[in-house]
Motif scaffolding. Structure first.
Motif, PDB file in Angstrom:
ATOM      1  N   LEU A   4      -7.380  -1.208  -2.730  1.00  0.00           N
ATOM      2  CA  LEU A   4      -7.172   0.196  -2.403  1.00  0.00           C
ATOM      3  C   LEU A   4      -8.321   1.060  -2.896  1.00  0.00           C
ATOM      4  CD1 LEU A   4      -3.335   0.611  -3.091  1.00  0.00           C
ATOM      5  CD2 LEU A   4      -4.507   0.223  -0.917  1.00  0.00           C
ATOM      6  N   GLY A  46      -6.270   8.769   0.407  1.00  0.00           N
ATOM      7  CA  GLY A  46      -4.933   8.235   0.155  1.00  0.00           C
ATOM      8  C   GLY A  46      -3.859   9.238   0.512  1.00  0.00           C
ATOM      9  N   THR A  68       0.835  -1.204   0.000  1.00  0.00           N
ATOM     10  CA  THR A  68       0.000   0.000   0.000  1.00  0.00           C
ATOM     11  C   THR A  68       0.867   1.250   0.000  1.00  0.00           C
ATOM     12  OG1 THR A  68      -1.835  -1.076   1.148  1.00  0.00           O
ATOM     13  CG2 THR A  68      -1.710   1.321   1.320  1.00  0.00           C
ATOM     14  N   LEU A 126      -8.684   4.666  -1.108  1.00  0.00           N
ATOM     15  CA  LEU A 126      -7.369   5.298  -1.039  1.00  0.00           C
ATOM     16  C   LEU A 126      -6.871   5.715  -2.413  1.00  0.00           C
ATOM     17  CD1 LEU A 126      -5.573   3.023   1.598  1.00  0.00           C
ATOM     18  CD2 LEU A 126      -6.713   5.221   1.958  1.00  0.00           C
ATOM     19  N   THR A 134      -4.337  -5.630  -5.619  1.00  0.00           N
ATOM     20  CA  THR A 134      -4.013  -4.551  -4.675  1.00  0.00           C
ATOM     21  C   THR A 134      -4.785  -3.280  -5.015  1.00  0.00           C
ATOM     22  OG1 THR A 134      -1.793  -5.451  -4.301  1.00  0.00           O
ATOM     23  CG2 THR A 134      -2.151  -3.142  -3.719  1.00  0.00           C
TER      24      THR A 134
END
Length: 255
Positions: free
Chosen positions: A54, A78, A14, A59, A50
């Protein structure tokens, strides 16, 4: 691998994804796969998983590119995550002007190749945001910067054919800032120009720029030393902005 290990790795991924989005402005999933999971066999699948996670966590934001396809940018959440977790002052990319996506994609892929080679880089987004060592020199702003042990590489991206006047600006910069002898021009305190890299997604644009430089050399207005400090890079992109094989040579080798 324990659940704790997986959680740590997940947070590391992340941090990497959000940091790269902060640095580049926007990236495609394939660009992020190359940056974060370059050594993994399933890099593209890992990047997609991923990015979905996210996006679900709000984010990152998926945005449509003008020429088609999608890219990812930081969301306001984010940016706050980066500030809280990594002390990085970032901005959301929800209103970021995507501009000429082919030009930026060419710059992004070139810098990705340099990052994977271990170089330090400053992206076009960082330069335009005032986060690079310099912004403008001799009336020109670089499309990217690369720091090598020998000095800075100034990157000019040529994604489309330019008229004679526009090509003359690049030629003039090379004449002025690539010194003909062994000295190097100081672009900013303690940062010296080592090379100019002309990077193009299209062969036509690169050939026309190379011809203008070669004509200047033939007239005696560009020295052999200066020609040896100009790198010509062909980095083809398909319609999905996926990069092909990078090919490069020095101008002096093409004369």
């Amino acid at each position: 691998m324990t659940s704790l290990d997986k959680r740590v790795i997940g947070e590391q991924n992340t941090l990497a994804v959000l940091t790269y989005l902060h640095r580049f402005g926007w990236l495609t999933s394939l660009m992020l796969a190359a940056l974060v999971w370059s050594a993994a066999k399933q890099s593209q699948a890992m990047a997609r998983r991923t990015l979905k996670a996210l996006t679900d966590r709000k984010l990152v934001i998926k945005r449509a590119l003008p020429e088609g396809g999608d890219c990812y940018v930081l969301s306001a959440a984010g940016a706050r995550w980066l500030s809280a977790q990594a002390d990085i002052t970032a901005k959301a990319g929800s209103a970021l002007k995507l501009g000429n996506a082919v030009h930026r994609a060419c710059s992004n892929w070139y810098l990705i190749s340099r990052l994977l080679a271990g170089d330090v880089v400053w992206t076009e987004h960082e330069i335009q945001s005032g986060r690079a060592p310099l912004v403008t020199v001799a009336g020109k702003t670089p499309d990217a910067l690369v720091e090598t042990p020998f000095g800075l590489v100034w990157v000019e991206v040529e994604n489309a054919w330019k008229n004679r006047a526009e090509r003359a600006k690049v030629v003039g910069f090379c004449q002025q800032c690539l010194l003909p002898g062994s000295e190097m021009a100081e672009l900013t305190p303690n940062a010296y120009l080592f090379r100019v890299a002309v990077v193009s997604a299209t062969g036509e644009a690169l050939r026309s720029m190379a011809q203008s430089l070669a004509d200047t050399h033939a007239r005696g207005d560009l020295s052999d030393t200066q020609a040896g400090d100009i790198e010509l890079v062909h980095l083809p992109l398909d319609k999905s902005l996926v990069a092909g094989s990078l090919q490069q040579c020095l101008l002096s080798d093409c004369l």
